[in-house]
Design an enzyme around this catalytic site. Structure first.
Site, mmCIF file in Angstrom:
data_model
loop_
_atom_site.group_PDB
_atom_site.id
_atom_site.type_symbol
_atom_site.label_atom_id
_atom_site.label_comp_id
_atom_site.label_asym_id
_atom_site.label_seq_id
_atom_site.Cartn_x
_atom_site.Cartn_y
_atom_site.Cartn_z
ATOM 1 N N CYS A 67 34.081 59.126 39.432
ATOM 2 C CA CYS A 67 32.630 58.980 39.313
ATOM 3 C C CYS A 67 32.241 57.512 39.184
ATOM 4 O O CYS A 67 31.246 57.073 39.762
ATOM 5 C CB CYS A 67 32.116 59.794 38.124
ATOM 6 S SG CYS A 67 32.886 59.376 36.542
ATOM 7 N N ARG A 121 42.137 58.412 22.407
ATOM 8 C CA ARG A 121 41.385 59.591 22.842
ATOM 9 C C ARG A 121 41.568 60.779 21.906
ATOM 10 O O ARG A 121 40.862 61.777 22.030
ATOM 11 C CB ARG A 121 41.784 59.991 24.271
ATOM 12 C CG ARG A 121 41.332 58.984 25.308
ATOM 13 C CD ARG A 121 41.349 59.565 26.697
ATOM 14 N NE ARG A 121 41.079 58.551 27.704
ATOM 15 C CZ ARG A 121 40.867 58.803 28.989
ATOM 16 N NH1 ARG A 121 40.904 60.055 29.422
ATOM 17 N NH2 ARG A 121 40.628 57.832 29.841
ATOM 18 N N ASN A 138 35.868 66.336 28.492
ATOM 19 C CA ASN A 138 36.721 67.377 27.914
ATOM 20 C C ASN A 138 38.131 66.895 27.617
ATOM 21 O O ASN A 138 38.871 67.561 26.893
ATOM 22 C CB ASN A 138 36.798 68.583 28.857
ATOM 23 C CG ASN A 138 35.693 69.583 28.594
ATOM 24 O OD1 ASN A 138 35.217 69.715 27.474
ATOM 25 N ND2 ASN A 138 35.266 70.277 29.633
ATOM 26 N N ASN A 144 27.579 61.047 35.698
ATOM 27 C CA ASN A 144 28.990 61.126 36.049
ATOM 28 C C ASN A 144 29.447 62.537 36.380
ATOM 29 O O ASN A 144 30.555 62.743 36.876
ATOM 30 C CB ASN A 144 29.853 60.551 34.920
ATOM 31 C CG ASN A 144 29.485 61.087 33.555
ATOM 32 O OD1 ASN A 144 28.553 60.584 32.926
ATOM 33 N ND2 ASN A 144 30.197 62.100 33.087
ATOM 34 N N ARG A 175 33.809 71.637 34.576
ATOM 35 C CA ARG A 175 32.503 70.984 34.656
ATOM 36 C C ARG A 175 32.130 70.658 36.108
ATOM 37 O O ARG A 175 31.058 71.025 36.580
ATOM 38 C CB ARG A 175 32.513 69.678 33.837
ATOM 39 C CG ARG A 175 32.727 69.843 32.351
ATOM 40 C CD ARG A 175 31.602 70.605 31.670
ATOM 41 N NE ARG A 175 30.308 69.979 31.862
ATOM 42 C CZ ARG A 175 29.149 70.641 31.887
ATOM 43 N NH1 ARG A 175 29.140 71.963 31.785
ATOM 44 N NH2 ARG A 175 28.011 70.002 32.029
ATOM 45 N N ILE A 176 33.021 69.976 36.813
ATOM 46 C CA ILE A 176 32.725 69.585 38.187
ATOM 47 C C ILE A 176 32.737 70.803 39.097
ATOM 48 O O ILE A 176 31.874 70.955 39.972
ATOM 49 C CB ILE A 176 33.725 68.523 38.681
ATOM 50 C CG1 ILE A 176 33.631 67.255 37.813
ATOM 51 C CG2 ILE A 176 33.468 68.186 40.148
ATOM 52 C CD1 ILE A 176 32.266 66.597 37.796
#
Length: 481
Positions: A289, A334, A320, A453, A138-139
């Site tokens: 973040c 989680r 994720n 974020n 993602r990042i």
């Protein structure tokens, strides 16, 4: 002619002016590495409507919209100056010119305000700095978009390679497709092609080598023509100096981590402590973040009011690391379905404050709840201040911080009464102060801080990379200190 006709004619006139601004902004960016801003918001590669909307944002300054007719003369003047690489804020030029009582012309005032970027003072165009992304999640993909967007004249940051594990047939095609389309952040702005034979993605003319490796020790980056590169590890697999040092291979000069660093790894929040990075430091972290979201406003509040203690509660979008459906997970809670539950979890952001703000002695505690949204979070920062104040005073102060201070790229401000999380997808700020939700009573203040974020944090990472690479160009007019 009716009132509506007058409004429509005015709109068409402003559209025409905004259209005329686009090629000027583009040439300055491509040929001179000058980024044109409007109150810290880049106008590079923006549409006519985007330029007009960005001007409308300026109504937060004096309660009225800043018009393109006000800023066009300053933009036109920039084309007559011998500018070097820099960031020029035409919104701030217009605002400071309006407040100036010396009777200078726009041309005289602009030349004086940007003198640090002209003539003998200007930074000369230099060879671009290579960047490698280790990981492409993602990042990583958002960092790739930002690096490609900021290529400019080619003399800034250049994304040369990404490193991933081989994922099977058509791996590179699938990864390019994920770069091209994003369910949250939308389509890539440009064109992407793939050369499978050479394992290369070409994005807006940028040739990006896809290197397959299971471990940093397998790679000699100089074999790909990469030298003195900054490697951004967005996997989070290694977080201490020993682990991150594995990346210091031939061709790699510095390593930047997109997760909180452990041990003696410096945790950097751009705008707050990036100027403490030692020139010879090869390994550093951009923290989390949430740390990036809370530290800038915490610094601002501490400087003006003093902070005796604080607590941050983050309501965070799922990531994720969580499961889509209930399944085994090594962490408590989680493992439960992320899109179906609110999930209490931990955050290290509060403890990370001490690394970014060592002079702040106030104890800061924190906790977090993951909620069923895919992006944008909110941090609720509850502070005991060093003196009594009022809600109006705090809001006026934070509004000014967001517009004119050295923290204006980190802190944004919104007064819309119906703002919700999805409104902040794509925000380039580390956090956005929600004026309507702010609560102040005597020496107690509660700030509600939205933050993307994913994208806002990625922008902070890029700012750190620009700083350590030497291509973080000065902004004019200089922000108030």
């Amino acid at each position: 002619m009716t009132v509506n006709d007058d409004a429509f004619t005015n709109w068409k006139t402003r559209e025409e002016i905004a259209e005329s601004m686009i090629p000027i902004i583009g040439r300055l960016h491509r040929e001179q590495d000058v980024t044109v801003l409007l109150h810290s918001r880049s106008l590079v590669n923006k549409s006519v409507v985007s330029i007009l909307k960005t001007h409308r944002f300026a109504r937060q300054i004096a309660g009225e919209e800043l018009s393109v007719t006000d800023t066009l003369p300053f933009l036109q003047t920039l084309t007559t100056l011998d500018l070097g690489p820099s960031q020029i804020d035409i919104g701030m030029l217009a605002a400071t010119y309006r407040a100036d009582d010396r009777g200078l012309s726009v041309e005289e005032f602009t030349a004086e305000a940007v003198a640090g970027a002209t003539g003998e003072n200007k930074i000369e165009l230099r060879e671009g700095r290579d960047v490698v992304l280790y990981g492409f999640g993602r990042i990583g993909r958002l960092l790739a978009r930002l690096l490609i967007e900021k290529t400019g004249s080619g003399n800034g940051l250049r994304l040369r390679a990404i490193v991933v594990r081989q994922g099977g047939d058509q791996d590179i095609v699938k990864r390019a497709s994920l770069l091209r389309r994003d369910s949250i952040h939308g389509q890539f702005q440009g064109t992407i092609t793939v050369d499978e034979a050479s394992s290369t993605i070409i994005a807006n003319g940028n040739e990006i080598k896809v290197i397959y490796a299971n471990d940093p020790s397998e790679i000699d980056y100089t074999a790909y023509g990469i030298k003195d590169a900054i490697l951004v590890d967005n996997t989070g697999k290694w977080r201490d100096r020993e682990g991150l040092s594995k990346h210091l291979r031939p061709g790699i000069d510095k390593v930047v981590l997109t997760a909180p660093g452990k041990g003696d790894v410096p945790n950097i929040v751009h705008g707050v402590n990036h100027d403490t990075i030692k020139p010879d430091e090869q390994i550093l972290s951009c923290a989390s973040c949430t740390t990036n979201a809370i530290v800038p406003p915490l610094k601002a509040m501490a400087e003006e009011y003093g902070v005796l203690r604080g607590h941050v509660e983050t309501v965070h979008s799922f990531t994720n690391d969580q499961n889509l459906l209930d399944n085994y997970h090594s962490s408590d809670r989680r493992g439960r379905s992320a899109p179906l539950n609110m999930v209490i979890t931990e955050t290290g952001a509060a403890s990370a404050v001490a690394k970014a703000l060592p002079d702040l002695k106030a104890p800061i505690t924190g906790s977090s709840i993951r909620v069923p949204v895919p992006d944008v979070s909110i941090a609720i920062l509850s502070l005991r201040l060093g003196r009594a104040t009022t809600r109006e005073e705090v809001l006026d102060y934070l509004r000014n911080v967001s517009l004119t201070s050295p923290l204006k790229r980190q802190i944004d401000f919104i007064s819309a009464p119906d703002a919700v999380s999805s409104d902040f997808i794509g925000s380039r700020h580390a956090s956005i102060v929600d004026a309507g939700a702010t609560k102040v009573e005597d020496d107690n203040a509660i700030l509600y801080l939205w933050y993307d974020n994913e994208f806002g944090y990625s922008c902070q990472v890029i700012r750190v990379v620009q700083h350590v690479s030497g291509v973080e160009y000065p902004t004019f007019p200089a922000p108030a200190v």
